[in-house]
Design an enzyme around this catalytic site. Structure first.
Site, PDB file in Angstrom:
ATOM      1  N   HIS A  82       0.759  -1.204  -0.026  1.00 38.41           N
ATOM      2  CA  HIS A  82       0.060   0.075   0.138  1.00 38.41           C
ATOM      3  C   HIS A  82       1.011   1.139  -0.036  1.00 38.41           C
ATOM      4  CE1 HIS A  82      -3.666  -2.374   0.488  1.00 38.41           C
ATOM      5  NE2 HIS A  82      -3.326  -2.677   1.780  1.00 38.41           N
ATOM      6  N   ASP A 133      -3.213 -11.054  -1.712  1.00 36.70           N
ATOM      7  CA  ASP A 133      -3.719 -10.289  -0.534  1.00 36.70           C
ATOM      8  C   ASP A 133      -5.125  -9.900  -0.629  1.00 36.70           C
ATOM      9  OD1 ASP A 133      -2.038  -8.224   1.609  1.00 36.70           O
ATOM     10  OD2 ASP A 133      -3.895  -7.896   1.463  1.00 36.70           O
ATOM     11  N   HIS A 183      -6.633  -7.212   0.179  1.00 39.29           N
ATOM     12  CA  HIS A 183      -6.555  -5.839  -0.221  1.00 39.29           C
ATOM     13  C   HIS A 183      -6.012  -5.625  -1.613  1.00 39.29           C
ATOM     14  CE1 HIS A 183      -6.492  -5.965   4.226  1.00 39.29           C
ATOM     15  NE2 HIS A 183      -7.612  -5.255   3.862  1.00 39.29           N
TER      16      HIS A 183
HETATM   17 ZN   LIG Z   1      -4.060  -6.988   3.232  1.00 39.78          ZN
END
Ligand SMILES: [Zn+2]
Ligand SMILES: [Zn+2]
Length: 678
Positions: free
Chosen positions: A303, A338, A340
């Site tokens: 991220h 993942d 996300h």
């Molecule tokens: Zn994640």
């Protein structure tokens, strides 16, 4: 602040002589005063109770955190002491000691160090307090930790001495030395991201016998200039300088860089970033130099943005590793499983056709909110970003009904020279923050599938918040990387109690509802395969195997080869370093470097966690090639002499994310002199 602060010896413990607040914790167990060495013995634990009474009546207990120690366990004591000595201390009693005359002699117990009632509990208490104090310092929650019942400095590994049975000091120092293990970084109380999971994973790898089958390497910390290949200079400078104590003075910078909430400032934050980023970049270097698979379970922090922390991620080790791979490979594939969306990596390479990003993630009212199926890349990068939006409860079968056809097609049309697979384990069933229903086998099937293409593969960690399952998953996937099926029955290990009640490697997925309907999955698959078919015929795609000679920039001889520090771990790889004019001087500097680094590697209790697996079953793997996928012709070995050494100088048309200017010399200031070219 107390009026006496600054007055030297009279200042209270909460205010140091320099006027700074000191956060003090004090360990005390009310039982400790009851232990009794025997009549006439000069060592009287009662003095600890007397001390405590004075502290109370001087009002000092209100100014510290007062903590009852956890008793040290057998295994804690055995970090320094011999197993048989600890077993003896645990078993011996005043009544039975006469049956053990030989042991008493051997362990020097009986005279100065008598056997008394509760001896072992006493040892556990005072040692537990000293170790607990060290933990507090490591976590950065306190500046000073006190244990007046500790300090029993005469105890030896297998011998009592001078009223001392176990050496709480040695044990506390061993704990303090763990500070710079990756497993010891601590985001703070209640924070779901626990680097400890990396240490648990490593323990499982050790006890499954997998460490003997890989080269295990301690990563070189990434330097400022390494991080600045993607990140902004001021952001990196901020990460380097901010501390839990000083962060309140930098409110604006905290806001600007999104540091403080999800991404807290904690003790050792910058060295944590250097460590996990250094592991991923080092893994990329290993692949560039011919390893088949490199693993860094501490990496995968997808991220982080160029000048912003996000979602527990500070620096984006994945982007840095891909930049390193681009030095040798015309095209690099990034795959993200993942739960996300892999937003930081997608954004970094959104406008280039040299990196394809593919992310499978929960989409819809879920962090970070990006990853719509309609986001496909831009400019030259159009169709080079793939997003696979999924819903709650997806199971192994549904997941693979998308993963395999899509990734098979990607491998066929994109033909990457290297693959980076982010194995975030928050997509597993039962994750503390996740909502998918994958089994470990289903998750690992992605590793197995990507490995089957026989393209250099970098395996990275990522999310994962039910840490016992994270360790299980990454251990199993390391086995997959090595071509081994691990037994379900877990071998005993130092974190065994985490894995009860079954003590197995695998855990059953739940019976939660799978909200992904067959129709939705079919639609997603056909839309993405359709996008991929456009990519195949996109005019901007040139399937050259490496940049044409004319595009190769001259090597800048004023710059150190950034690979070079990674060569120090073996003589063979040292030979790859290109000779310079002043070769005599150069080699002597390299010798210094080798010594320095091998000394670091030998340091006690260092955790090793960057792993490189040299594939030994090439024939079998080649036989697993998915139909329609041609072997990739990228000859890493043959391209070694001609590739540029700095990806930032290569013709990557992505001005937003990639630095094109050479390093400023002032960035070198804080580097050790051995890393500077003469
Ligand atoms: Zn994640
Ligand atoms: Zn003494």
């Amino acid at each position: 602040m107390d009026a006496s602060a600054g007055g030297g010896g009279n200042s209270l413990p909460t205010a140091g002589a320099d006027g700074a607040k000191r956060r003090v914790c004090y360990f005390y167990d009310a039982e400790v005063g009851n232990y009794y060495y025997g009549q006439g013995h000069p060592m009287k634990p009662h003095r600890i109770r007397m001390t405590h009474a004075l502290l109370a009546h001087y009002g000092l207990l209100d100014q510290m955190q007062v903590l009852k120690p956890h008793p040290a366990r057998d295994r804690d004591l055995c970090r320094f002491h011999a197993d048989d000595y600890v077993a003896f201390l645990r078993a011996v009693t005043p009544e039975t000691q006469l049956d053990q005359i030989r042991s008493l002699r051997r362990f020097n117990v009986g005279e100065d160090c008598p056997v008394f009632d509760g001896l072992y509990a006493y040892c556990q208490t005072y040692a537990g307090a000293s170790v607990g104090a060290a933990v507090k310092l490591n976590h950065g929650t306190h500046d000073i930790a006190i244990n007046w019942s500790g300090g029993l400095h005469h105890a030896k590994k297998s011998e009592a001495s001078g009223f001392c049975y176990v050496n709480d000091i040695v044990l506390a120092i061993l704990e303090l030395l763990k500070l710079h293990e990756v497993g010891n970084y601590y985001y703070g109380q209640g924070h779901p991201m626990k680097p400890h999971r990396i240490r648990m994973t490593h323990a499982l790898l050790a006890h499954y016998g997998l460490l003997d089958q890989m080269q295990v390497l301690k990563p070189h910390p990434a330097r400022d200039r390494d991080l600045c290949r993607f990140h902004a200079d001021d952001y990196v400078a901020f990460l380097r300088s901010v501390t839990p104590e000083t962060q309140q003075d930098q409110i604006r910078a905290l806001k600007r860089f999104n540091v403080g909430e999800d991404c807290p400032v904690f003790d050792g934050l910058y060295s944590f970033c250097q460590t996990y980023a250094g592991g991923s970049v080092g893994g990329a270097v290993k692949l560039n130099h011919g390893h088949d698979i490199a693993i860094n379970w501490a990496g995968g922090l997808h991220h982080a943005k160029k000048c912003e922390a996000s979602g527990f991620c500070y620096v984006n080790d994945i982007v840095l590793a891909i930049l390193e791979l681009l030095k040798y490979h015309q095209r690099v594939l990034y795959v993200d499983i993942d739960i996300h969306h892999g937003d930081g990596v997608e954004e970094a390479f959104y406008t280039t056709d040299r990196v394809m990003t593919v992310s499978f993630h929960k989409f819809g009212d879920y962090f970070p909110g990006t990853g719509d199926i309609r986001d496909i890349g831009h400019s030259k990068g159009k169709y080079y970003s793939l997003n696979v939006p999924l819903d709650d409860g997806i199971d192994d079968e549904s997941y693979q009904s998308l993963f395999k056809p899509i990734m098979g097609k990607v491998m066929e049309v994109f033909r990457p020279g290297a693959v980076v697979l982010q194995c975030g384990a928050d997509s597993l069933s039962g994750d503390r923050l996740g909502c998918f229903n994958l089994s470990i086998r289903g998750h690992a099937e992605c590793v197995r599938f990507m490995r089957s293409f026989n393209v250099p593969l970098l395996l990275l960690g990522g999310g994962g918040y039910t840490i016992r399952n994270v360790a299980r998953c990454w251990c199993y996937e390391t086995g997959v990387a090595l071509g081994h099926e691990l037994t379900d029955k877990m071998p005993p290990n130092e974190y065994f109690e985490y894995f009860g009640p079954d003590y197995t490697l695998h855990v059953a997925p739940s019976n939660m509802e799978n909200k992904n309907t067959r129709q939705q999955l079919d639609d997603i698959r056909s839309r993405l395969l359709d996008n991929l078919s456009k990519l195949r015929h996109a005019p901007s795609v040139q399937f050259q195997e490496r940049p044409p000679e004319a595009e190769l920039p001259e090597q800048d001889e004023d710059q150190e080869d950034p690979d070079e520090r990674h060569h120090a771990d073996s003589d063979v790889e040292m030979d790859d370093v290109k000779p310079l004019d002043d070769s005599g001087r150069r080699s002597s500097i390299q010798n210094v470097r080798v010594k320095r680094e091998s000394a670091e590697t030998d340091a006690a209790d260092q955790l090793l966690w960057l792993m490189c697996a040299q594939r030994c079953d090439g024939n079998r793997v080649a036989a697993e090639h998915t139909k329609g996928t041609e072997p990739v012709a990228d000859g890493v070995g043959s391209s070694k002499q001609t590739v540029p050494t700095d990806a930032s100088a290569m013709a990557i048309d992505e001005p937003g994310s990639l630095k094109v200017e050479p390093d400023n010399s002032n960035k070198l200031q804080d580097q050790p002199s051995v890393h500077q070219k003469p």
